[in-house]
Design an enzyme around this catalytic site. Structure first.
Site, PDB file in Angstrom:
ATOM      1  N   ALA A 251       0.800  -1.236   0.000  1.00 46.31           N
ATOM      2  CA  ALA A 251       0.000   0.000   0.000  1.00 46.31           C
ATOM      3  C   ALA A 251       0.831   1.284   0.000  1.00 46.31           C
ATOM      4  O   ALA A 251       0.265   2.371   0.107  1.00 46.31           O
ATOM      5  CB  ALA A 251      -1.019   0.027   1.154  1.00 46.31           C
ATOM      6  N   ALA A 252       2.154   1.164  -0.155  1.00 40.14           N
ATOM      7  CA  ALA A 252       2.970   2.381  -0.258  1.00 40.14           C
ATOM      8  C   ALA A 252       2.532   3.186  -1.484  1.00 40.14           C
ATOM      9  O   ALA A 252       2.439   4.421  -1.441  1.00 40.14           O
ATOM     10  CB  ALA A 252       4.448   2.032  -0.347  1.00 40.14           C
ATOM     11  N   GLY A 253       2.255   2.478  -2.565  1.00 33.92           N
ATOM     12  CA  GLY A 253       1.793   3.151  -3.778  1.00 33.92           C
ATOM     13  C   GLY A 253       0.443   3.823  -3.562  1.00 33.92           C
ATOM     14  O   GLY A 253       0.159   4.887  -4.133  1.00 33.92           O
ATOM     15  N   ASP A 254      -0.404   3.211  -2.738  1.00 27.15           N
ATOM     16  CA  ASP A 254      -1.722   3.807  -2.456  1.00 27.15           C
ATOM     17  C   ASP A 254      -1.557   5.115  -1.687  1.00 27.15           C
ATOM     18  O   ASP A 254      -2.249   6.103  -1.952  1.00 27.15           O
ATOM     19  CB  ASP A 254      -2.585   2.833  -1.649  1.00 27.15           C
ATOM     20  CG  ASP A 254      -2.847   1.542  -2.414  1.00 27.15           C
ATOM     21  OD1 ASP A 254      -2.902   1.605  -3.659  1.00 27.15           O
ATOM     22  OD2 ASP A 254      -2.979   0.488  -1.776  1.00 27.15           O
TER      23      ASP A 254
HETATM   24  O1  RIB Z   1      -2.042  -1.884  -2.828  1.00 27.88           O
HETATM   25  C1  RIB Z   1      -2.109  -2.849  -1.813  1.00 27.88           C
HETATM   26  C2  RIB Z   1      -3.430  -3.569  -1.845  1.00 27.88           C
HETATM   27  O2  RIB Z   1      -3.506  -4.345  -3.015  1.00 27.88           O
HETATM   28  C3  RIB Z   1      -3.643  -4.537  -0.713  1.00 27.88           C
HETATM   29  O3  RIB Z   1      -4.206  -3.928   0.424  1.00 27.88           O
HETATM   30  C4  RIB Z   1      -4.503  -5.616  -1.337  1.00 27.88           C
HETATM   31  O4  RIB Z   1      -5.781  -5.693  -0.793  1.00 27.88           O
HETATM   32  C5  RIB Z   1      -4.535  -5.293  -2.823  1.00 27.88           C
HETATM   33  O5  RIB Z   1      -5.698  -4.689  -3.199  1.00 27.88           O
END
Ligand code: RIB
Length: 318
Positions: A251-254
């Site tokens: 989730a770093a990219g998120d």
């Molecule tokens: O970007 C990370 C996410 O990718 C995770 O939380 C997983 O659920 C997938 O959707």
């Protein structure tokens, strides 16, 4: 500070195993701790946007099951507005199976999308009153592509900035990028989207140009420990990564994409917006799990302040 952000995307419960190594095909490993953590690219970005100071609305779907209850509760406790999250009878809540390599924080992820696959173009109808409250809208590829495409068109018609986090792009045609003002892939996503190998800044720049060639004004490439790349019609710039201790890259990219949306919505100049996004991504790497690792505004500003020399070290590369 902050504003309104709409996120249209996936909501998953992550089943995470911390392992000494990531097993290869046919290999079994018996070691490591297991945890269930709220995740899903859409939900992660919504949590990040909320923690960074935005009034955040998430549109997505979960099943009528216990996992769905847990995830909605968690989103609400993080300040995300969930009235656009629907419960679907015909599929279970999405699940992601994640293996984290203990030493490096690298991961592999396999998603069983479940209810995320049921997000529909009709669901977008409920967005109309929310466009007025938002400066940007974020999408990812974990829901059906026709929803992404139609949602972006409607947002643009309403004057909302459209941002695509390009993960996971397997089998997705690059032309889907055309509806977006900003496209943000990581290295492997960029390679998959463009069909070109991406290993370093030079190859990333070449591939990002394929996306700007599709008419996308801004491409922000996430390059992990190499930092990030901003590519626009006017030029290209490299922004080094903040130095942090990597625990889990999930989730770093998120965090990066949500922070970039936040910064652009606030009218930050692009170089500062990229550093703000870099700092959010770096902080996410320092904490285990997806949503627990999404940083607050204060943490991002503190990291930027503490590594101020980084401010001067970005440079034009094209
Ligand atoms: O970007 C990370 C996410 O990718 C995770 O939380 C997983 O659920 C997938 O959707």
């Amino acid at each position: 500070m902050g504003g309104g952000i709409i996120v249209v995307g996936s909501i998953n419960l992550d089943m995470v195993v911390l392992s000494p190594v990531i097993p290869g095909p046919g290999e079994s490993i018996c070691a490591g701790d297991f945890q269930m953590v709220p995740g899903g690219k859409g939900a992660n970005q919504a949590v990040a946007a909320s923690r960074l100071g935005n009034h955040t609305f998430l549109l997505g779907r979960v099943g009528v099951d216990h996992f769905g209850d847990i995830l909605i509760q968690n989103l609400e406790s993080c300040g995300v507005e969930t009235s656009l999250v629907r419960r679907t009878e015909s599929a279970k809540t999405g699940v992601a199976l994640i293996v984290i390599e203990g030493e490096t924080g690298d991961n592999t992820i396999v998603v069983a999308p479940g209810a995320n696959s049921e997000v529909s173009v009709e669901d977008l109808d409920s967005l109309d009153p929310y466009f007025r409250q938002a400066h940007s809208i974020l999408f990812q590829f974990e829901i059906p592509v026709e929803v992404i495409s139609e949602g972006a068109k409607r947002a643009r018609d309403n004057g909302v900035v459209t941002i695509l986090d390009a993960g996971p792009p397997r089998g997705v045609d690059i032309t889907y990028c055309r509806d977006f003002d900003v496209v943000s892939p990581n290295r492997s996503e960029l390679a998959a989207l463009t069909g070109q190998p991406v290993s370093d800044i030079e190859t990333a720049l070449r591939s990002a140009r394929v996306i700007t060639g599709e008419g996308v004004p801004t491409v922000a490439v996430k390059m992990g420990e190499t930092g990030s790349l901003l590519v626009t019609r006017e030029g290209a710039w490299h922004f080094p990564a903040y130095a942090v201790k990597a625990v889990d890259g999930t989730a770093a990219g998120d965090a990066f994409t949500a922070a970039l949306a936040t910064a652009l919505g606030e009218g930050m100049e692009l170089p500062r917006a990229m550093r703000f996004a870099n700092a959010a991504g770096a902080l996410a790497v320092t904490v285990f799990g997806a949503q627990p690792s999404m940083p607050t505004r204060a943490q991002v500003e503190e990291l930027m302040e503490s590594q101020k020399s980084e401010e001067e070290s970005w440079k034009r590369i094209d």
